[in-house]
Motif scaffolding. Structure first.
Motif, mmCIF file in Angstrom:
data_model
loop_
_atom_site.group_PDB
_atom_site.id
_atom_site.type_symbol
_atom_site.label_atom_id
_atom_site.label_comp_id
_atom_site.label_asym_id
_atom_site.label_seq_id
_atom_site.Cartn_x
_atom_site.Cartn_y
_atom_site.Cartn_z
ATOM 1 N N THR A 6 56.155 70.564 -0.304
ATOM 2 C CA THR A 6 56.981 69.524 -0.923
ATOM 3 C C THR A 6 58.473 69.688 -0.657
ATOM 4 O O THR A 6 59.262 68.860 -1.113
ATOM 5 N N CYS A 20 56.424 61.395 -8.562
ATOM 6 C CA CYS A 20 56.091 62.669 -7.926
ATOM 7 C C CYS A 20 56.588 63.865 -8.731
ATOM 8 O O CYS A 20 56.074 64.978 -8.592
ATOM 9 N N PRO A 24 53.268 66.750 -8.985
ATOM 10 C CA PRO A 24 53.833 67.449 -7.822
ATOM 11 C C PRO A 24 52.775 68.019 -6.869
ATOM 12 O O PRO A 24 52.717 69.229 -6.614
ATOM 13 N N VAL A 26 50.543 66.835 -3.048
ATOM 14 C CA VAL A 26 50.635 65.957 -1.883
ATOM 15 C C VAL A 26 49.277 65.299 -1.662
ATOM 16 O O VAL A 26 48.302 65.963 -1.294
#
Length: 426
Positions: A6, A20, A24, A26
């Motif tokens: 990230t 996001c 947190p 992806v």
């Protein structure tokens, strides 16, 4: 702490990023009511792209027509030129949505987002009436561009404008004062009194369920009296159905159960069916006073969205099967939400259909429950002026078992945060 997965987002993307920060991880793939991270972890999605994915992620029926269109070199971008894809969308929307409901609205394609549809609605009303002011409601949310922000109630979002927001007046939403339709007494008085200091507005803009404002659902009686007041004073009625429309509250339009006949309607989010950018502003013919090119937008001709949007209408709105599933899943949801509301004094179920949640007297509870849900791999958001409401928006196509599994995760998260005993069988 640095995280290679990230780091590029936190160092290069603007500080304005939002969702996001609470989620947190992806994400890499998605299917139906689920999203999967690049590490293969599955998350149940009760967020649905803020209502842009009513038919789930990567719906196979819609994906197939999209891939066929793209592989056949179908037109992608066309401004407002005629295309076969646009013609088929207009014909399908007319045949399946407008005509069965006795509606003769013209269809304007603004820019591809909800706020574009709202800006178009406001400009249409002002142009048609020659008046400037728009009446909106407490806790309303209509978008993030300047005209839309002017009719939005949230102070935090309004402050981002960086400039005064003009030509809009806020009135009390249903149950904001005493829950009686006498809430309209002020509007009735100032519209009838030429010395009130308030000009008669061009339009009133309203959400039948305030999605971002805390899931406040207006009563049918209140909405009908609002329409009557507008008709009496020749004020146009705009229904913002960007989030509550396309089946989210049960019927295609959120106002159908109340016998409303809005002059202007805004749609976006799930109108494309596949999460592709698309928006519509529906306008009664007598107020469609535009000159050619007087209002436009580069991406108002997004043909892949026309293709998936038409297919979604033909698949899900040619009969009542989806409506039946929405009704059943809504009952399932509200039963479980009542259990959660019963865990904390002063809590209450809010919303309508599959746009519903629980408001907590403890203003920190909803955020904590959303965080605990994420730890259980469930995505939910919060709403309300103090983020005091947990907001549940699953795909309308979700199955009973899929929904039950996700609601178990939600209840477990709520019980942990609220200090309640564990769920039986958990």
């Amino acid at each position: 702490m640095s995280n290679p997965a990230t780091d590029i987002f936190t160092t290069r993307e603007s500080e304005v990023r939002s969702y996001c920060r609470n989620w947190p991880v992806v994400f890499n793939t998605a299917k139906g009511p689920y999203q999967y991270t690049e590490d293969g972890e599955r998350y149940t999605d009760f967020f649905s792209g803020a209502g842009a994915l009513n038919y789930g992620h990567n719906n196979d029926i819609l994906k197939d027509v999209l891939l066929e269109y793209i592989s056949g070199d179908g037109v992608t971008h066309s401004m407002d030129m005629y295309t076969k894809a646009k013609r088929e969308f207009l014909e399908t929307f007319t045949d399946l949505i407008l005509t069965p409901r006795g509606m003769n609205h013209k269809i304007q394609f603004p820019g591809p987002t909800g706020t574009n549809a709202v800006e178009t609605a406001l400009k249409t009303a002002r142009k048609a009436t020659g008046r400037e002011d728009i009446v909106s409601f407490t806790n309303a949310f209509h978008g993030m561009t300047l005209g839309s922000l002017a009719v939005t109630g949230n102070a935090f979002k309004r402050s981002g404008a960086g400039t005064p927001l003009y030509h809009a007046t806020a009135a009390p939403y249903d149950d904001y004062i005493d829950g009686e339709t006498s809430d309209f007494a002020w509007l009735k008085r100032i519209w009838a009194d030429s010395s009130s200091g308030h000009s008669r507005p061009a339009a009133v803009i309203v959400e039948t369920v305030q999605g971002e404002g805390g899931l406040n659902a207006a009563r049918g009686q209140w909405l009908k009296e609002l329409q009557e007041l507008c008709r009496e004073h020749e004020v146009l009625l705009i229904v913002d159905d960007v989030q509550a429309g396309c089946g989210r509250t049960g019927k295609f339009f959120s106002f159908e159960d109340f016998g409303l006949d809005p002059d202007i309607i805004t749609l976006s989010k799930s109108i494309s069916g596949y999460g592709l950018p698309m928006a519509l502003t529906l306008i009664k013919p007598e107020i469609d006073d535009w000159e050619p090119g007087e209002h436009n937008g580069t991406f108002r001709g997004h043909n892949p969205a026309f293709v998936t949007g038409a297919k979604a209408l033909r698949t899900y709105w040619a009969d009542d099967e989806l409506e039946k599933n929405i009704a059943a899943r809504s009952e399932q949801l509200h039963t479980r939400l009542e259990v959660i509301a019963g865990l904390a004094e002063g809590s209450a179920v809010r919303g309508r259909g599959l746009l519903s949640g629980v408001a907590f007297a403890d203003l920190d509870a909803a955020d904590k429950i959303a965080a605990a849900a994420f730890q259980r791999k469930l995505l939910i958001e919060t709403s309300g002026s103090s983020d005091e409401v947990i907001k549940i928006m699953p795909p309308l196509t979700i199955t009973e078992d899929q929904f039950a599994d996700g609601l178990d995760l939600l209840e477990d998260a709520a019980r942990e945060v609220l200090g309640a005993p564990a769920r039986a069988g958990a």
